[in-house]
Design a protein around this motif. Structure first.
Motif, PDB file in Angstrom:
ATOM      1  N   TYR A 168      17.980   2.373  -6.821  1.00  0.00           N
ATOM      2  CA  TYR A 168      19.217   2.926  -5.984  1.00  0.00           C
ATOM      3  C   TYR A 168      20.500   3.242  -7.000  1.00  0.00           C
ATOM      4  N   ILE A 169      21.205   4.132  -6.463  1.00  0.00           N
ATOM      5  CA  ILE A 169      22.487   4.486  -7.299  1.00  0.00           C
ATOM      6  C   ILE A 169      23.797   3.706  -6.646  1.00  0.00           C
ATOM      7  N   VAL A 170      23.716   3.841  -5.520  1.00  0.00           N
ATOM      8  CA  VAL A 170      25.059   3.067  -4.658  1.00  0.00           C
ATOM      9  C   VAL A 170      24.485   2.417  -3.517  1.00  0.00           C
ATOM     10  N   GLN A 171      25.109   1.054  -3.236  1.00  0.00           N
ATOM     11  CA  GLN A 171      24.809   0.569  -2.057  1.00  0.00           C
ATOM     12  C   GLN A 171      26.438   0.315  -1.293  1.00  0.00           C
ATOM     13  N   THR A 172      26.392   0.851  -0.082  1.00  0.00           N
ATOM     14  CA  THR A 172      27.757   0.431   0.871  1.00  0.00           C
ATOM     15  C   THR A 172      27.410  -0.539   2.039  1.00  0.00           C
ATOM     16  N   VAL A 173      28.177  -1.440   2.143  1.00  0.00           N
ATOM     17  CA  VAL A 173      28.050  -2.195   3.203  1.00  0.00           C
ATOM     18  C   VAL A 173      29.215  -2.171   4.112  1.00  0.00           C
ATOM     19  N   LEU A 174      28.979  -2.231   5.383  1.00  0.00           N
ATOM     20  CA  LEU A 174      30.063  -2.091   6.381  1.00  0.00           C
ATOM     21  C   LEU A 174      29.828  -3.453   7.422  1.00  0.00           C
ATOM     22  N   PHE A 175      31.190  -3.889   7.416  1.00  0.00           N
ATOM     23  CA  PHE A 175      30.888  -5.261   8.133  1.00  0.00           C
ATOM     24  C   PHE A 175      31.596  -5.131   9.387  1.00  0.00           C
ATOM     25  N   TRP A 176      30.900  -5.786  10.271  1.00  0.00           N
ATOM     26  CA  TRP A 176      30.904  -5.564  11.548  1.00  0.00           C
ATOM     27  C   TRP A 176      30.955  -6.952  12.323  1.00  0.00           C
ATOM     28  N   ASP A 177      31.655  -7.181  13.603  1.00  0.00           N
ATOM     29  CA  ASP A 177      31.597  -8.443  14.064  1.00  0.00           C
ATOM     30  C   ASP A 177      30.470  -8.585  15.123  1.00  0.00           C
ATOM     31  N   ASN A 178      30.096  -7.156  15.749  1.00  0.00           N
ATOM     32  CA  ASN A 178      28.929  -7.382  16.386  1.00  0.00           C
ATOM     33  C   ASN A 178      28.090  -6.008  16.615  1.00  0.00           C
ATOM     34  N   LEU A 179      26.787  -6.193  16.926  1.00  0.00           N
ATOM     35  CA  LEU A 179      26.102  -5.004  17.029  1.00  0.00           C
ATOM     36  C   LEU A 179      26.513  -3.810  17.982  1.00  0.00           C
ATOM     37  N   ASP A 180      27.146  -4.222  18.984  1.00  0.00           N
ATOM     38  CA  ASP A 180      27.772  -3.388  19.866  1.00  0.00           C
ATOM     39  C   ASP A 180      28.928  -2.406  19.226  1.00  0.00           C
ATOM     40  N   GLN A 181      29.638  -2.989  18.471  1.00  0.00           N
ATOM     41  CA  GLN A 181      30.332  -2.027  17.688  1.00  0.00           C
ATOM     42  C   GLN A 181      29.922  -1.054  17.096  1.00  0.00           C
ATOM     43  N   LEU A 182      28.958  -1.716  16.165  1.00  0.00           N
ATOM     44  CA  LEU A 182      28.013  -0.627  15.263  1.00  0.00           C
ATOM     45  C   LEU A 182      27.504   0.457  16.002  1.00  0.00           C
ATOM     46  N   ASN A 183      26.819   0.262  17.177  1.00  0.00           N
ATOM     47  CA  ASN A 183      26.125   1.206  17.793  1.00  0.00           C
ATOM     48  C   ASN A 183      27.153   2.091  18.567  1.00  0.00           C
TER      49      ASN A 183
END
Length: 104
Positions: free
Chosen positions: A55-70
């Protein structure tokens, strides 16, 4: 329960990735469009970009819960962000989502 969305951009011979555009334009758009849905923060790791790393880049997105991400991923902003990929990468990312099982 905390959730992480991880985007891994594969390294492939001849592929391109414009890290400057990604950090200065794309990721601020991610923060603006996903912030209202609960995005806590993001981080980007850049790898060597050669055959020693898949891989060349990894991005991590931080959420409190799965409903927010969805909810964020179902928004009009998500469509815009997906369409923007062509402006910085010649490859599509591999996406992973997971719950935090442990941390220190």
């Amino acid at each position: 329960m905390s959730v992480r969305a991880i985007l891994l951009y594969p390294f492939k011979a001849g592929s391109t990735f414009n890290i400057n555009y990604y950090i200065s334009t794309h990721m601020p758009s991610v923060a603006k469009l996903y912030g209202p849905y609960g995005l806590v923060r993001w981080e980007v790791l850049q790898f060597s970009g050669d055959e020693t790393s898949p891989y060349i880049v990894q991005t991590v997105l931080f959420w409190d819960n799965l409903d927010q991400l969805n909810a964020a991923n179902s928004s009009d902003g998500a469509k815009y962000l997906r369409e923007d990929i062509k402006n910085f990468s010649s490859v599509m990312p591999v996406a992973l989502v997971g719950n935090i099982a442990g941390q220190s």
